[in-house]
Write a protein that holds these residues in place. Structure first.
Motif, mmCIF file in Angstrom:
data_model
loop_
_atom_site.group_PDB
_atom_site.id
_atom_site.type_symbol
_atom_site.label_atom_id
_atom_site.label_comp_id
_atom_site.label_asym_id
_atom_site.label_seq_id
_atom_site.Cartn_x
_atom_site.Cartn_y
_atom_site.Cartn_z
ATOM 1 N N GLY A 27 7.100 36.267 45.450
ATOM 2 C CA GLY A 27 5.677 35.952 45.296
ATOM 3 C C GLY A 27 5.440 34.965 44.170
ATOM 4 O O GLY A 27 4.623 34.039 44.290
ATOM 5 N N THR A 28 6.168 35.141 43.063
ATOM 6 C CA THR A 28 6.022 34.235 41.913
ATOM 7 C C THR A 28 6.444 32.814 42.293
ATOM 8 O O THR A 28 5.734 31.844 42.001
ATOM 9 C CB THR A 28 6.879 34.734 40.719
ATOM 10 O OG1 THR A 28 6.513 36.075 40.429
ATOM 11 C CG2 THR A 28 6.667 33.869 39.488
ATOM 12 N N LEU A 29 7.589 32.696 42.960
ATOM 13 C CA LEU A 29 8.073 31.362 43.355
ATOM 14 C C LEU A 29 7.108 30.696 44.335
ATOM 15 O O LEU A 29 6.841 29.502 44.248
ATOM 16 C CB LEU A 29 9.470 31.459 43.976
ATOM 17 C CG LEU A 29 10.623 31.777 43.012
ATOM 18 C CD1 LEU A 29 11.927 31.973 43.774
ATOM 19 C CD2 LEU A 29 10.793 30.690 41.956
ATOM 20 N N ARG A 30 6.574 31.486 45.256
ATOM 21 C CA ARG A 30 5.660 30.912 46.256
ATOM 22 C C ARG A 30 4.403 30.364 45.583
ATOM 23 O O ARG A 30 3.903 29.295 45.937
ATOM 24 C CB ARG A 30 5.303 31.960 47.313
ATOM 25 C CG ARG A 30 4.501 31.396 48.472
ATOM 26 C CD ARG A 30 4.519 32.327 49.671
ATOM 27 N NE ARG A 30 3.976 33.634 49.380
ATOM 28 C CZ ARG A 30 2.660 33.929 49.340
ATOM 29 N NH1 ARG A 30 1.761 32.986 49.571
ATOM 30 N NH2 ARG A 30 2.247 35.146 49.071
ATOM 31 N N MET A 31 3.899 31.089 44.593
ATOM 32 C CA MET A 31 2.705 30.607 43.888
ATOM 33 C C MET A 31 3.029 29.406 42.988
ATOM 34 O O MET A 31 2.211 28.502 42.845
ATOM 35 C CB MET A 31 2.082 31.743 43.077
ATOM 36 C CG MET A 31 1.412 32.772 43.988
ATOM 37 S SD MET A 31 0.502 34.039 43.087
ATOM 38 C CE MET A 31 1.792 35.179 42.665
ATOM 39 N N LEU A 32 4.220 29.395 42.417
ATOM 40 C CA LEU A 32 4.615 28.288 41.534
ATOM 41 C C LEU A 32 4.696 26.953 42.273
ATOM 42 O O LEU A 32 4.387 25.909 41.711
ATOM 43 C CB LEU A 32 5.987 28.571 40.910
ATOM 44 C CG LEU A 32 6.036 29.416 39.633
ATOM 45 C CD1 LEU A 32 7.481 29.670 39.251
ATOM 46 C CD2 LEU A 32 5.314 28.726 38.476
ATOM 47 N N ILE A 33 5.132 26.997 43.544
ATOM 48 C CA ILE A 33 5.313 25.719 44.264
ATOM 49 C C ILE A 33 4.071 25.290 45.038
ATOM 50 O O ILE A 33 4.067 24.248 45.680
ATOM 51 C CB ILE A 33 6.526 25.763 45.230
ATOM 52 C CG1 ILE A 33 6.314 26.808 46.327
ATOM 53 C CG2 ILE A 33 7.812 26.003 44.477
ATOM 54 C CD1 ILE A 33 7.292 26.680 47.485
ATOM 55 N N ASP A 34 3.016 26.101 44.977
ATOM 56 C CA ASP A 34 1.802 25.790 45.723
ATOM 57 C C ASP A 34 1.277 24.408 45.310
ATOM 58 O O ASP A 34 0.922 24.190 44.145
ATOM 59 C CB ASP A 34 0.748 26.874 45.454
ATOM 60 C CG ASP A 34 -0.422 26.775 46.402
ATOM 61 O OD1 ASP A 34 -0.234 26.263 47.518
ATOM 62 O OD2 ASP A 34 -1.521 27.203 46.024
ATOM 63 N N VAL A 35 1.256 23.476 46.250
ATOM 64 C CA VAL A 35 0.814 22.094 46.029
ATOM 65 C C VAL A 35 1.628 21.394 44.924
ATOM 66 O O VAL A 35 1.142 20.485 44.267
ATOM 67 C CB VAL A 35 -0.710 22.010 45.728
ATOM 68 C CG1 VAL A 35 -1.262 20.636 46.112
ATOM 69 C CG2 VAL A 35 -1.495 23.052 46.499
ATOM 70 N N GLN A 36 2.851 21.817 44.714
ATOM 71 C CA GLN A 36 3.735 21.191 43.723
ATOM 72 C C GLN A 36 4.960 20.649 44.460
ATOM 73 O O GLN A 36 5.990 21.317 44.571
ATOM 74 C CB GLN A 36 4.182 22.228 42.668
ATOM 75 C CG GLN A 36 3.050 22.856 41.880
ATOM 76 C CD GLN A 36 2.399 21.898 40.895
ATOM 77 O OE1 GLN A 36 3.012 20.934 40.451
ATOM 78 N NE2 GLN A 36 1.137 22.131 40.580
ATOM 79 N N ILE A 77 8.955 24.051 52.807
ATOM 80 C CA ILE A 77 8.824 22.906 53.721
ATOM 81 C C ILE A 77 7.423 22.301 53.622
ATOM 82 O O ILE A 77 7.262 21.088 53.497
ATOM 83 C CB ILE A 77 9.113 23.332 55.175
ATOM 84 C CG1 ILE A 77 10.577 23.740 55.323
ATOM 85 C CG2 ILE A 77 8.770 22.209 56.161
ATOM 86 C CD1 ILE A 77 10.903 24.432 56.624
ATOM 87 N N ARG A 78 6.405 23.162 53.666
ATOM 88 C CA ARG A 78 5.018 22.666 53.701
ATOM 89 C C ARG A 78 4.645 21.897 52.440
ATOM 90 O O ARG A 78 3.921 20.911 52.509
ATOM 91 C CB ARG A 78 4.043 23.827 53.923
ATOM 92 C CG ARG A 78 4.109 24.387 55.340
ATOM 93 C CD ARG A 78 3.107 25.502 55.592
ATOM 94 N NE ARG A 78 3.371 26.679 54.778
ATOM 95 C CZ ARG A 78 2.610 27.087 53.771
ATOM 96 N NH1 ARG A 78 1.525 26.417 53.440
ATOM 97 N NH2 ARG A 78 2.919 28.174 53.086
ATOM 98 N N HIS A 79 5.141 22.357 51.286
ATOM 99 C CA HIS A 79 4.741 21.700 50.037
ATOM 100 C C HIS A 79 5.648 20.532 49.663
ATOM 101 O O HIS A 79 5.215 19.608 48.975
ATOM 102 C CB HIS A 79 4.656 22.721 48.901
ATOM 103 C CG HIS A 79 3.592 23.749 49.113
ATOM 104 N ND1 HIS A 79 2.270 23.418 49.334
ATOM 105 C CD2 HIS A 79 3.644 25.103 49.183
ATOM 106 C CE1 HIS A 79 1.562 24.521 49.513
ATOM 107 N NE2 HIS A 79 2.372 25.553 49.437
ATOM 108 N N SER A 80 6.903 20.556 50.108
ATOM 109 C CA SER A 80 7.811 19.452 49.751
ATOM 110 C C SER A 80 7.749 18.309 50.765
ATOM 111 O O SER A 80 7.893 17.149 50.410
ATOM 112 C CB SER A 80 9.255 19.954 49.673
ATOM 113 O OG SER A 80 9.761 20.240 50.971
ATOM 114 N N LYS A 81 7.529 18.660 52.049
ATOM 115 C CA LYS A 81 7.575 17.665 53.145
ATOM 116 C C LYS A 81 8.847 16.811 53.008
ATOM 117 O O LYS A 81 8.824 15.594 53.175
ATOM 118 C CB LYS A 81 6.327 16.784 53.150
ATOM 119 C CG LYS A 81 5.047 17.555 53.421
ATOM 120 C CD LYS A 81 3.823 16.665 53.402
ATOM 121 C CE LYS A 81 2.543 17.409 53.744
ATOM 122 N NZ LYS A 81 2.194 18.468 52.794
ATOM 123 N N SER A 82 9.960 17.483 52.696
ATOM 124 C CA SER A 82 11.210 16.797 52.384
ATOM 125 C C SER A 82 12.270 17.019 53.455
ATOM 126 O O SER A 82 12.522 18.160 53.861
ATOM 127 C CB SER A 82 11.731 17.323 51.038
ATOM 128 O OG SER A 82 13.120 17.134 50.916
#
Length: 210
Positions: A27-36, A77-82
């Motif tokens: 949960g922490t990691l998911r929130m950390l990468i939100d729009v990052q 995937i969604r936040h990196s689009k990489s």
């Protein structure tokens, strides 16, 4: 929080075998990468992390850990689009879990999975097509579009994904073998305007491609 090194600090808990710790870590990691995007790309290329996520996606005894693992895979995937992140997830065997996530009973999880799968299809279809085929994605999309109970955003994103999959010869054949045109043409009169518009576009695409 990212610049303070929180991600690196919490990644040390990847080795933990305690479900409550695993759940909080995810949960922490998911929130950390939100729009990052940068953080999502960095974590998404971390093979050890992705392999652990894929392992936890099968933690059937711990529904919370399983759900959060799926959501983090999708979020990477969604936040990196990489393309690199997508390749790492394909190589680690994560595609089948994203396809299964699209059948979740929770609309938010279904939607997150469909958006991630659409990005995979748009950015790295050749790499993922065999995994998408063996996970029976095309049949699942047919079911989601045929089901009257599917939420409008699920129908919309399923059609966007079908259009993206047409770029693969392998998956294109599967789309043709199922009566997608019939299902999609019915959705042109859907009460949700966005769904109806996407149905018209998808129908045109299917008609041209057939």
């Amino acid at each position: 929080m990212l610049s303070a090194g929180v991600a690196e600090a919490v990644l040390k808990f990847l080795r933990s075998e305690m479900p409550p710790v695993q759940f909080k870590l995810l949960g922490t990691l998911r929130m950390l990468i939100d729009v990052q995007a940068e953080a999502a790309e960095q974590l998404g290329k971390n093979v050890k992390l992705v392999e652990r996520l894929v392992e936890w996606c099968e933690a059937k005894d711990h529904a919370g850990v399983m759900g959060e693992s799926n959501r983090l895979l999708s979020a990477l995937i969604r936040h990196s689009k990489s393309k690199d992140v997508i390749r790492t997830i394909v190589q680690s065997g994560g595609i089948k879990h994203l396809v299964t996530m699209a059948t979740s009973e929770h609309v938010i999880m279904q939607n997150e999975a469909l958006v991630a799968l659409a990005l995979i299809a748009a950015l790295e279809l050749a790499t993922a097509e065999k995994d998408l085929e063996s996970a029976q994605l095309v049949q699942i999309l047919h079911r989601l579009l045929s089901d009257e109970r599917s939420a409008p955003e699920i129908k919309y994103n399923s059609m966007v994904l079908i259009c993206a999959l047409m770029g693969s010869e392998l998956l294109h054949k599967e789309v043709q073998s199922l009566a997608f045109l019939d299902v999609v043409s019915k959705l042109r009169s859907h009460e949700n305007k966005t769904v109806a518009q996407q149905a018209s576009l998808t129908e045109q695409r299917l008609a041209v491609e057939s």
